[in-house]
Design an enzyme around this catalytic site. Structure first.
Site, short mmCIF file in Angstrom:
data_model
loop_
_atom_site.label_atom_id
_atom_site.label_comp_id
_atom_site.label_asym_id
_atom_site.label_seq_id
_atom_site.Cartn_x
_atom_site.Cartn_y
_atom_site.Cartn_z
CG LEU A 199 -15.56 17.46 3.29
CD1 LEU A 199 -16.32 18.82 2.50
CD2 LEU A 199 -15.42 16.58 2.06
CE LYS A 236 -4.74 13.28 5.62
NZ LYS A 236 -3.61 13.65 5.06
N GLY A 237 -10.77 14.03 1.92
CA GLY A 237 -11.84 13.73 1.08
C GLY A 237 -12.15 14.96 0.09
CG ASP A 254 -13.48 15.08 13.50
OD1 ASP A 254 -12.70 15.61 12.56
OD2 ASP A 254 -13.41 14.30 14.11
CB ALA A 289 -13.17 8.20 8.31
CE1 TYR A 333 -3.69 2.61 7.80
CE2 TYR A 333 -2.09 1.07 6.78
CZ TYR A 333 -3.33 1.48 6.88
OH TYR A 333 -4.30 1.10 6.02
CG PHE A 344 -3.40 -7.40 0.53
CD1 PHE A 344 -4.42 -7.81 1.35
CD2 PHE A 344 -2.13 -8.08 0.80
CE1 PHE A 344 -4.13 -8.90 2.34
CE2 PHE A 344 -1.75 -8.94 1.92
CZ PHE A 344 -2.78 -9.60 2.69
NE ARG A 398 6.65 4.31 2.23
CZ ARG A 398 5.33 3.99 1.42
NH1 ARG A 398 5.05 5.10 0.77
NH2 ARG A 398 4.68 2.85 1.47
CG ASP A 453 7.50 0.76 2.74
OD1 ASP A 453 6.36 0.79 3.05
OD2 ASP A 453 8.22 1.34 1.78
N1 UDP Z 1 6.92 3.20 -3.04
C1 UDP Z 1 8.04 3.66 -3.84
N2 UDP Z 1 8.14 4.77 -4.43
C2 UDP Z 1 7.13 5.74 -4.20
C3 UDP Z 1 6.10 5.42 -3.47
C4 UDP Z 1 5.94 4.22 -3.07
O1 UDP Z 1 8.89 3.04 -3.98
O2 UDP Z 1 7.20 6.94 -4.62
C5 UDP Z 1 6.81 1.88 -2.75
C6 UDP Z 1 6.59 1.72 -1.40
O3 UDP Z 1 7.90 1.63 -0.70
C7 UDP Z 1 6.32 0.27 -1.10
C8 UDP Z 1 5.25 0.29 -2.51
O4 UDP Z 1 5.82 1.37 -3.44
O5 UDP Z 1 7.03 -0.69 -1.12
C9 UDP Z 1 3.63 0.53 -2.30
O6 UDP Z 1 3.67 1.71 -1.47
P1 UDP Z 1 2.35 2.45 -1.29
O7 UDP Z 1 2.65 3.80 -0.64
O8 UDP Z 1 1.47 2.65 -2.70
O9 UDP Z 1 1.51 1.43 -0.36
P2 UDP Z 1 1.74 0.77 0.89
O10 UDP Z 1 2.08 -0.79 0.38
O11 UDP Z 1 2.41 1.34 1.57
O12 UDP Z 1 0.11 0.59 1.20
#
Ligand code: UDP
Length: 327
Positions: free
Chosen positions: A33, A35-36, A50, A73, A140, A168, A280, A283
């Site tokens: 819990l 996050k869940g 855990d 998890a 990640y 995806f 970010r 990405d």
């Molecule tokens: N993204 C964005 N603004 C936000 C959150 C996400 O532009 O507030 C973009 C992020 O940079 C990525 C896409 O949306 O290119 C999907 O992000 P998300 O975190 O949903 O999933 P991820 O692809 O990282 O698993």
């Protein structure tokens, strides 16, 4: 089958638990819990625990006569993983090693693992096939790939039968829009845009507008949560005959961040402010799946491939649960 669902109180795990129950299986949720949400677990036994707790895992396997494990998890934020790589290796890799050790000792062989498109990094060819080189660009993705490698070696000993399912972008709400996405803090694109549409946040920020894509924003392949979960059921059944399954799970259609914003505006009928900001870290520009392997081998069929439908289910859930789950 009696299935331990690790992380079964989370977004994907709770939807999977619901589907397992409705398909005649007997899921037992194992979740710390962190996050869940306990209230997302319906019609299933619950063990608060855990994955670092080896003794509790072995005891749970024996007490509930567990025959298979589904493992959801994990920490899932690519951006955070760049800031805190060791946290990701610990939670996603070390705890899974502990889980596999407990499975081996309790004689549990079947394992369905939540992997990710992030294992591929920035692939040269789109859509992505499973054999694409694994060159993750964030901890990640790398921590998930390390688990897949561990499963390959463990399977070779004859003690593990596993499916690695590379997700995806899971989205939408399942079980008739009653099981939705509620992370704290929320970092995922669709729930954040919906919050902006509901007036719960001032704007939606686009992270980067200079990517090598048609409109300069990142492109992702959004897959409805129920379609994602149905592939797990097929994989679990196939583990009777096979010892190693590796599949991409996506629709194969990419949507840019700007396109997703437009779909939420259309579905919700709301307008809101959109702010362009820096990229970010971590990405990749484009991630879309070639899912022909799972379609061909397991007969997987998606029910909700349209982004509009996916967003509609999410929009409904968020409006019915404006503050998320109660816990
Ligand atoms: N993204 C964005 N603004 C936000 C959150 C996400 O532009 O507030 C973009 C992020 O940079 C990525 C896409 O949306 O290119 C999907 O992000 P998300 O975190 O949903 O999933 P991820 O692809 O990282 O698993």
């Amino acid at each position: 089958m009696k299935v331990l669902v690790c992380g079964g109180a989370g977004y994907i795990g709770s939807n999977m638990t619901d589907m397992l129950t409705k398909s005649g299986h007997q899921p037992v949720v194992f979740d710390n819990l962190s996050k869940g949400h306990k209230t997302a677990v319906k019609n299933a036994e619950f063990v608060r625990g855990d994955l670092a707790d080896y003794n509790l895992l072995v005891e749970t396997f024996r007490k509930h006569k567990i025959e298979a494990v589904m493992h959801f998890a994990a920490l899932i934020e690519a951006g955070e993983s760049v800031e805190l790589p060791l946290k990701y290796y610990h939670n996603n890799f070390c705890n899974t090693r502990n889980l596999l050790t407990a499975m081996e000792d309790a004689g549990v062989e079947k394992f369905v693992f939540s992997s990710t498109a992030a294992v591929y990094g920035i692939p040269q060819d789109i859509p992505i096939v499973e054999g694409t080189r694994k060159l993750a660009i964030n901890p990640y993705g790398e921590s998930k790939w390390a688990v897949e490698r561990m499963c390959q070696f463990q399977r070779a000993t004859g003690k593990l039968r596993y499916a690695a399912l590379r997700y995806f972008n899971a989205a939408g709400a399942g079980a008739g829009s009653t099981l939705g996405e509620d992370h704290s803090p929320e970092t995922h694109l669709i729930p954040l845009i919906i919050q902006a549409a509901m007036g719960k946040r001032a704007d939606i920020k686009i992270f980067g507008t200079d990517y090598p894509t048609d409109d300069g924003t990142c492109v992702r392949d959004y897959i409805h949560i129920q379609d994602l979960c149905s592939a797990h059921l097929l994989a679990l059944a196939r583990l009777d005959d096979e010892t190693e399954l590796v599949y991409n799970l996506g629709n194969g259609t990419g949507y840019s961040v700007r396109q997703v914003i437009d779909v939420v505006k259309a579905v919700s009928g709301k307008d809101f402010s959109v702010v362009e900001t820096d990229r970010r870290p971590g990405d990749p520009p484009v991630l879309t799946a070639d899912a022909s392997k799972v379609i061909g081998e397991l007969g997987w069929k998606t029910q909700f491939p349209q982004l509009e439908t996916i967003v509609e289910t999410a929009w409904k859930w968020h409006n019915e649960n404006p503050d998320g789950y109660p816990d």
